[in-house]
Motif scaffolding. Structure first.
Motif, short mmCIF file in Angstrom:
data_model
loop_
_atom_site.label_atom_id
_atom_site.label_comp_id
_atom_site.label_asym_id
_atom_site.label_seq_id
_atom_site.Cartn_x
_atom_site.Cartn_y
_atom_site.Cartn_z
N MET A 158 0.81 -1.19 0.04
CA MET A 158 0.11 0.11 -0.12
C MET A 158 0.89 1.28 0.02
SD MET A 158 -2.55 -0.97 3.37
CE MET A 158 -1.24 -1.27 4.46
N LYS A 159 0.67 1.82 -1.00
CA LYS A 159 1.60 3.37 -1.09
C LYS A 159 0.79 4.22 -0.62
CE LYS A 159 5.30 1.10 -2.63
NZ LYS A 159 6.04 0.61 -1.61
N PHE A 160 -0.51 4.49 -0.85
CA PHE A 160 -1.15 5.53 -1.11
C PHE A 160 -2.14 5.55 0.60
CE2 PHE A 160 -3.77 2.69 -3.29
CZ PHE A 160 -4.78 2.61 -2.93
N GLU A 161 -1.78 4.62 1.26
CA GLU A 161 -2.58 4.54 2.69
C GLU A 161 -1.71 4.79 3.88
OE1 GLU A 161 -5.56 4.06 3.03
OE2 GLU A 161 -6.31 3.01 1.30
N GLN A 162 -0.62 5.96 3.41
CA GLN A 162 0.21 6.55 4.38
C GLN A 162 -0.16 6.91 5.68
OE1 GLN A 162 3.49 5.73 3.51
NE2 GLN A 162 4.12 6.45 5.52
N GLU A 163 -1.46 7.58 5.63
CA GLU A 163 -1.77 8.30 6.81
C GLU A 163 -2.24 7.28 7.95
OE1 GLU A 163 -5.90 10.30 8.11
OE2 GLU A 163 -5.22 11.04 6.27
N THR A 164 -2.88 6.02 7.41
CA THR A 164 -3.12 4.94 8.63
C THR A 164 -1.76 4.40 9.17
OG1 THR A 164 -4.91 4.35 7.36
CG2 THR A 164 -4.24 2.53 8.81
N LEU A 165 -0.80 4.31 8.16
CA LEU A 165 0.52 3.72 8.86
C LEU A 165 1.02 4.84 9.74
CD1 LEU A 165 1.93 2.11 5.49
CD2 LEU A 165 0.90 1.00 7.40
N GLU A 166 1.02 6.01 9.42
CA GLU A 166 1.60 7.15 10.09
C GLU A 166 0.83 7.14 11.71
OE1 GLU A 166 1.43 10.65 7.86
OE2 GLU A 166 3.20 9.91 6.68
N LYS A 167 -0.38 7.18 11.67
CA LYS A 167 -1.16 7.22 12.96
C LYS A 167 -0.54 6.06 13.74
CE LYS A 167 -5.38 9.60 11.22
NZ LYS A 167 -6.75 9.28 10.91
N VAL A 168 -0.50 4.80 13.30
CA VAL A 168 -0.16 3.62 13.94
C VAL A 168 1.17 4.04 14.50
CG1 VAL A 168 0.55 1.25 13.76
CG2 VAL A 168 -1.66 1.98 12.76
N MET A 169 2.13 4.44 13.51
CA MET A 169 3.70 4.83 14.25
C MET A 169 3.61 5.73 15.36
SD MET A 169 5.12 2.26 12.85
CE MET A 169 6.70 2.43 13.44
N LEU A 170 2.83 6.90 15.23
CA LEU A 170 2.60 7.91 16.14
C LEU A 170 2.31 7.16 17.51
CD1 LEU A 170 1.38 10.96 13.88
CD2 LEU A 170 3.79 10.79 14.97
N ALA A 171 1.13 6.47 17.35
CA ALA A 171 0.65 5.99 18.55
C ALA A 171 1.50 5.19 19.09
CB ALA A 171 -0.61 5.34 18.31
N ARG A 172 2.33 4.22 18.32
CA ARG A 172 3.46 3.58 19.03
C ARG A 172 4.49 4.22 19.80
NH1 ARG A 172 8.44 1.70 16.86
NH2 ARG A 172 9.09 -0.21 17.73
N SER A 173 5.04 5.37 19.11
CA SER A 173 5.74 6.31 19.81
C SER A 173 5.28 7.06 20.98
CB SER A 173 6.22 7.75 18.90
OG SER A 173 6.74 6.90 17.83
N ALA A 174 3.98 7.24 21.11
CA ALA A 174 3.30 7.79 22.27
C ALA A 174 3.38 6.90 23.36
CB ALA A 174 1.80 8.23 21.87
N VAL A 175 2.96 5.58 23.00
CA VAL A 175 2.70 4.62 24.18
C VAL A 175 4.49 4.30 24.69
CG1 VAL A 175 2.81 1.98 24.34
CG2 VAL A 175 1.07 3.33 23.24
N SER A 176 5.35 4.39 23.58
CA SER A 176 6.76 4.21 24.12
C SER A 176 7.16 5.31 25.11
CB SER A 176 7.79 4.13 22.98
OG SER A 176 7.82 2.90 22.22
N ARG A 177 6.87 6.58 24.82
CA ARG A 177 7.12 7.72 25.63
C ARG A 177 6.44 7.41 27.03
NH1 ARG A 177 6.47 10.70 21.44
NH2 ARG A 177 4.25 11.26 21.95
N ALA A 178 5.15 7.20 27.06
CA ALA A 178 4.45 7.09 28.15
C ALA A 178 4.96 6.09 29.04
CB ALA A 178 3.01 6.91 27.98
N LEU A 179 5.44 4.86 28.39
CA LEU A 179 5.84 3.66 29.25
C LEU A 179 7.42 4.23 29.85
CD1 LEU A 179 5.65 0.75 26.83
CD2 LEU A 179 4.50 1.19 29.33
N SER A 180 8.05 4.94 29.18
CA SER A 180 9.61 5.45 29.46
C SER A 180 9.33 6.35 30.52
CB SER A 180 10.43 6.00 28.42
OG SER A 180 9.69 7.13 27.96
N GLN A 181 8.24 7.12 30.61
CA GLN A 181 7.93 8.15 31.89
C GLN A 181 7.20 7.49 32.88
OE1 GLN A 181 5.97 11.06 29.60
NE2 GLN A 181 7.75 11.88 28.60
N GLY A 182 6.70 6.28 32.83
CA GLY A 182 6.02 5.83 33.65
C GLY A 182 4.67 6.31 34.16
N ASP A 183 3.78 6.99 33.14
CA ASP A 183 3.05 7.57 33.19
C ASP A 183 1.73 6.62 32.95
OD1 ASP A 183 0.75 9.24 33.18
OD2 ASP A 183 1.45 10.91 32.07
N VAL A 184 1.09 5.93 33.88
CA VAL A 184 -0.10 4.93 33.58
C VAL A 184 -1.15 5.46 32.95
CG1 VAL A 184 -1.58 3.36 34.67
CG2 VAL A 184 0.65 3.67 35.60
#
Length: 190
Positions: free
Chosen positions: A62-88
């Motif tokens: 899928m080349k043109f479904e970039q928005e969906t993929l970006e949302k998943v990757m942004l959410a993944r980053s947000a989870v990683s940040r929250a985990l590293s900060q210990g913010d439940v």
């Protein structure tokens, strides 16, 4: 020695033993909460290790479904940040976004028969679905452990020792409102 002295000494010993039992139970509950959180953390790390593989497989199709993929990757980053900060609380919110993104990603895959038939995609989709189920189970176990801990440190006589030794209530892992609503399947496929 008189019988009153023996009764008094016996009573003091019984109170001390009871206090030690309460303290040990509070310590066990505190560590149960930590263990439950660690179990969630392990599963989240597994999911985040496998998610890039799923995304890369999807990108090939899928080349043109970039928005969906970006949302998943942004959410993944947000989870990683929250985990590293210990913010439940932040983990709960970020996890909600991650689940929505994964739902959208799987819905996008419905539009690509070649992708759905790809063995790698099917394996990764199955693996992530299994991890999602495990995470849901661990979330439930974590919240139950937190609830038991919080109730015990507020109950008499446990609260006396809990305050004396600084036992603190733990924070429940709560979910975003969107996580609690039914999924609009029509919106996922449009």
């Amino acid at each position: 020695m008189e019988i009153v002295t023996f009764v008094l000494i016996g009573t003091v010993i019984a109170i001390l033993i009871y206090g030690v039992l309460i303290y040990n139970n509070l310590v066990r509950l505190k560590h149960d909460v930590s263990k439950a959180w660690s179990n969630i953390d392990v599963l989240l790390k597994q999911r985040h290790d496998e998610l890039p593989k799923l995304v890369e497989t999807c990108k090939q199709y899928m080349k043109f479904e970039q928005e969906t993929l970006e949302k998943v990757m942004l959410a993944r980053s947000a989870v990683s940040r929250a985990l590293s900060q210990g913010d439940v609380a932040a983990v709960g919110a970020a996890e909600s976004q991650m689940r929505l993104g994964l739902g959208n990603l799987f819905a996008v895959a419905e539009n690509y028969p070649d992708l759905k038939a790809n063995e790698t995609f099917l394996h990764l989709q199955s693996r992530i679905t299994g991890l999602e189920n495990s995470i849901a189970d661990r979330r439930e176990f974590y919240n139950e452990s937190v609830n038991i801990n919080n109730v015990r440190i507020e109950q008499f006589p446990d609260l006396i020792l809990a305050k004396q030794f600084g036992f603190k209530p733990a924070e429940l892992l709560e979910f975003d409102e969107t996580e609690l609503k039914d999924v609009d399947m029509g919106a996922l496929f449009s």
